[in-house]
Design a protein around this motif. Structure first.
Motif, PDB file in Angstrom:
ATOM      1  N   LEU A  58      16.430  -0.541  15.896  1.00  0.00           N
ATOM      2  CA  LEU A  58      16.991   0.179  14.755  1.00  0.00           C
ATOM      3  C   LEU A  58      18.507   0.042  14.712  1.00  0.00           C
ATOM      4  O   LEU A  58      19.172   0.668  13.891  1.00  0.00           O
ATOM      5  CB  LEU A  58      16.607   1.663  14.833  1.00  0.00           C
ATOM      6  N   PHE A  59      19.023  -0.790  15.585  1.00  0.00           N
ATOM      7  CA  PHE A  59      20.468  -0.986  15.734  1.00  0.00           C
ATOM      8  C   PHE A  59      20.856  -2.358  15.201  1.00  0.00           C
ATOM      9  O   PHE A  59      20.127  -3.334  15.359  1.00  0.00           O
ATOM     10  CB  PHE A  59      20.837  -0.874  17.220  1.00  0.00           C
ATOM     11  N   ASP A  60      22.005  -2.432  14.554  1.00  0.00           N
ATOM     12  CA  ASP A  60      22.495  -3.711  14.053  1.00  0.00           C
ATOM     13  C   ASP A  60      24.013  -3.747  14.195  1.00  0.00           C
ATOM     14  O   ASP A  60      24.721  -2.939  13.592  1.00  0.00           O
ATOM     15  CB  ASP A  60      22.094  -3.908  12.593  1.00  0.00           C
ATOM     16  N   SER A  61      24.503  -4.676  14.993  1.00  0.00           N
ATOM     17  CA  SER A  61      25.939  -4.756  15.270  1.00  0.00           C
ATOM     18  C   SER A  61      26.753  -5.178  14.049  1.00  0.00           C
ATOM     19  O   SER A  61      27.965  -4.989  14.012  1.00  0.00           O
ATOM     20  CB  SER A  61      26.194  -5.729  16.429  1.00  0.00           C
ATOM     21  N   ASP A  62      26.093  -5.763  13.042  1.00  0.00           N
ATOM     22  CA  ASP A  62      26.806  -6.193  11.835  1.00  0.00           C
ATOM     23  C   ASP A  62      27.116  -5.032  10.892  1.00  0.00           C
ATOM     24  O   ASP A  62      27.874  -5.190   9.940  1.00  0.00           O
ATOM     25  CB  ASP A  62      25.992  -7.244  11.078  1.00  0.00           C
ATOM     26  N   HIS A  63      26.497  -3.886  11.138  1.00  0.00           N
ATOM     27  CA  HIS A  63      26.704  -2.722  10.279  1.00  0.00           C
ATOM     28  C   HIS A  63      27.346  -1.594  11.078  1.00  0.00           C
ATOM     29  O   HIS A  63      26.945  -1.322  12.210  1.00  0.00           O
ATOM     30  CB  HIS A  63      25.374  -2.227   9.696  1.00  0.00           C
ATOM     31  N   GLY A 219      25.456   2.752  19.999  1.00  0.00           N
ATOM     32  CA  GLY A 219      24.854   1.590  20.644  1.00  0.00           C
ATOM     33  C   GLY A 219      23.380   1.406  20.329  1.00  0.00           C
ATOM     34  O   GLY A 219      22.828   2.016  19.414  1.00  0.00           O
ATOM     35  N   ASP A 220      22.743   0.558  21.116  1.00  0.00           N
ATOM     36  CA  ASP A 220      21.388   0.080  20.851  1.00  0.00           C
ATOM     37  C   ASP A 220      20.364   1.210  20.789  1.00  0.00           C
ATOM     38  O   ASP A 220      20.325   2.082  21.653  1.00  0.00           O
ATOM     39  CB  ASP A 220      20.996  -0.920  21.940  1.00  0.00           C
TER      40      ASP A 220
END
Length: 242
Positions: A58-63, A219-220
Motif C-alpha cells: 500500500l506504499f509507493d515512494s513516488d507519491h 514508510g512501507d
C-alpha cells in the motif's frame, strides 16, 4: 443632515455574511496541488489459488501521500459454480426469461483474513481471522448513499434488478447454464465463470477511519490476505420488477 445609527445596530451583518463566518470554505487549487493514480501489482505470484495468501504493498515512494479513502484492490478471477440440476426439464421460454445472479453483498466480504505489515513487521492488533463477518457487520450500518457510487463494490437488491454498475454481481440465464451443463454426466455439474471485484480499502474495518498515509514519513505498508470462496450468495432476479 446627519444620520444617527443606534449602537445596537452598528455591528449587525447580513445573514449571508454571518453564515460565511461559520462555513468551511472549499479549497481552491492554485495549480500547486495535484494527484495521480497508480496501479500497484501484487508481490505474490499471480494467478493464485483461493487458499493462497496474496500480498499487496500500500506504499509507493513516488507519491508523498496515499489516499486510503480513495484506494481499492481490484481482483479478477475465475471460479466454478456447482449445480445439482441441469435444468433440462424446463421449457425453453422459461430458460430464456429467467436469470439468477451470483454476488457478494459487499466486495470486502471476499477477504477471509488479513494482517498488516509495517516495514516488514506485523502491526499489533491488525490480525483479522474472521474479516468476512466483521466486514458484513460494518457495511450493514453504512448509509445507502455510500453504496451507490463505486463500481463492483456493493450489491443492494434494488440495484441488482436494475443491472446497476455498483453491484458486485454476475448475471446468468437459465438457458446459458443449461447449455454449459448439457454435456456433463455426473453431479455436481460445474460451470466456469469470470468475476471482477473492487474492494475499497476503507470498507475494511481496520481502514474505516483511515484517510491519508504519508509515505515518506511512515514508510512501507503491506497487507496480506486470503480469499473466502464461501462469501458468495445467489438468488433469482425478479422477472416482474426487472
Amino acid at each position: 443632515m446627519k444620520t444617527h445609527t443606534p449602537k445596537s445596530q452598528e455591528n449587525l451583518q447580513t445573514i449571508e455574511n454571518l453564515l460565511k463566518t461559520f462555513a468551511i470554505q472549499p479549497f481552491q487549487n492554485d495549480g500547486e496541488h495535484h494527484f495521480s493514480i497508480k496501479e500497484i501489482k501484487p508481490e505474490s505470484q499471480m494467478p493464485s489459488l483461493f487458499d493462497k495468501e496474496v500480498i499487496i504493498s500500500l506504499f509507493d515512494s513516488d507519491h508523498d501521500v496515499t489516499q486510503m479513502q480513495n484506494s481499492f484492490n481490484t481482483l479478477e478471477f475465475k471460479m466454478n459454480l456447482l449445480f445439482d440440476n441441469k435444468f433440462d426439464k424446463f421449457d425453453d421460454v422459461y430458460k430464456e426469461g429467467t436469470f439468477i445472479f451470483v454476488e457478494l453483498k459487499n466486495s470486502s466480504e471476499l477477504i477471509k483474513q488479513y494482517v498488516l505489515y509495517h516495514r516488514g513487521k506485523i502491526i499489533d492488533g491488525s490480525i483479522q481471522n474472521d474479516a468476512t463477518t466483521k466486514s458484513f457487520i460494518y457495511n450493514t450500518i453504512k448509509p445507502k448513499s455510500e453504496k451507490n457510487n463505486n463500481r463492483f463494490v456493493h450489491s443492494l437488491y434494488e440495484n441488482v434488478r436494475k443491472d446497476d454498475i455498483s453491484c458486485c454481481v454476475r448475471y446468468l440465464s437459465i438457458k446459458e447454464i443449461s447449455q454449459v451443463l448439457a454435456s456433463q454426466t455426473s453431479s455436481p455439474y460445474a460451470m466456469p465463470v469470470g468475476f471482477t471485484v473492487s474492494i475499497a480499502l476503507d470498507d475494511l474495518l481496520i481502514f474505516s477511519a483511515f484517510s491519508e498515509y504519508p509515505n515518506s514519513l511512515f514508510g512501507d505498508l503491506k497487507i496480506k490476505f486470503k480469499i473466502n470462496p464461501s462469501a458468495f450468495v445467489f438468488c433469482q432476479v425478479d422477472p416482474v420488477m426487472s
